[in-house]
Design an enzyme around this catalytic site. Structure first.
Site: not given
Length: 285
Positions: A2-3
């Site tokens: 996840p960014e």
């Protein structure tokens, strides 16, 4: 992994559903989920009982929840971590690791992590900014982020521009997906030397980074599988707007050339061979 947009989406959900609530008990279902809390899982649960969550904040890809004790809960989603709100009595998720119950008997907060690469910990006195994550740079969505300082620091580096974008001590929250998307918009190949960028080119790239992240946050992030969801278990939709990442062989939406994929740091980079020409002297692009 996840960014920033995915983590920001989770932060927004925690701000809406958890802030202001008093924790009555914490159940650690798997000690690996709190392995970064050095005193151990029992201490983790004990120190949080009775505490009220005051806010939900983020630095790069890390979340933290300031508490009325002056401490903070730090969270990192790792590759598969989820922060889910579930009504009490709802069937436990297969990979439930930590459960928080609250005094209002409302929805529980559950940390679910299939691969257990993520984790939670308590930062003593870390309500304002946990010392454990103070080394991480601000992200471009932060109102205190300095464009001028970033541009100057970027141009001082002797590295490739994509590597610089992934350096969390220079600019936080940008991962592989959004780096490729920003570079596509800027018309730059990821192997372009940072010290060869002009000031206007670096500023233009930063603008595209900010635009990509902002648009992704609006659409709830990018969900390629069921692991990346918000606190209500809903997927994001930015994957439908991707122009480069994951589109190998598909036509560039700007010029029609087939998108190429290249090996990059045990991952892949995606770019347009026409719009993002390889810099001269680069071995891989």
């Amino acid at each position: 992994m996840p960014e920033l947009p995915e983590v920001e989406t989770v932060r927004q959900g925690l701000a809406e559903w958890v802030v202001g609530r008093r924790i009555t008990s914490v159940e650690v279902r798997h000690p690996r989920a709190v392995r970064r809390h050095i005193p151990g899982d029992v201490h983790f649960a004990d120190v949080l009982a009775g505490r009220t969550v005051l806010d939900a904040r983020r630095r790069g890809k890390y979340l933290w929840l300031p508490l009325d004790s002056g401490d903070a809960i730090i969270g990192h989603l790792g590759m598969s971590g989820q922060m889910l709100l579930q009504p009490p009595g709802t069937t436990d998720e297969t990979h439930l690791r930590v459960r928080f119950r609250f005094a209002d008997d409302g929805p529980e907060l559950r940390f679910v992590d299939q691969r257990t690469f993520g984790g939670l910990s308590v930062s003593e006195g870390g309500a304002e900014l946990p010392a454990e994550i103070a080394h991480i740079a601000r992200d471009p969505m932060d109102p205190e982020f300095s464009d001028a300082e970033f541009v100057a620091a970027l141009r001082r580096r002797h590295t490739e521009v994509k590597r610089a974008l992934l350096d969390q001590t220079l600019i936080s929250g940008v991962g592989n997906i959004y780096a490729d998307e920003a570079l596509w918009r800027a018309g730059l190949h990821g192997a372009r030397p940072t010290d060869a960028l002009t000031g206007p080119a670096a500023q233009r790239l930063l603008g595209h980074v900010r635009d990509v992240l902002g648009e992704a946050i609006t659409q709830g992030g990018t969900s390629f599988d069921a692991l990346y969801v918000n606190v209500n278990g809903e997927s994001g939709y930015f994957d439908r707007a991707l122009n480069a990442y994951g589109r190998e062989g598909e036509p560039c939406r700007r010029c029609g050339a087939p998108i190429r994929r290249e090996a990059f740091m045990n991952r892949s980079s995606y770019s347009c061979p026409h719009c993002q020409p390889r810099p001269r002297g680069s071995l891989r692009g």
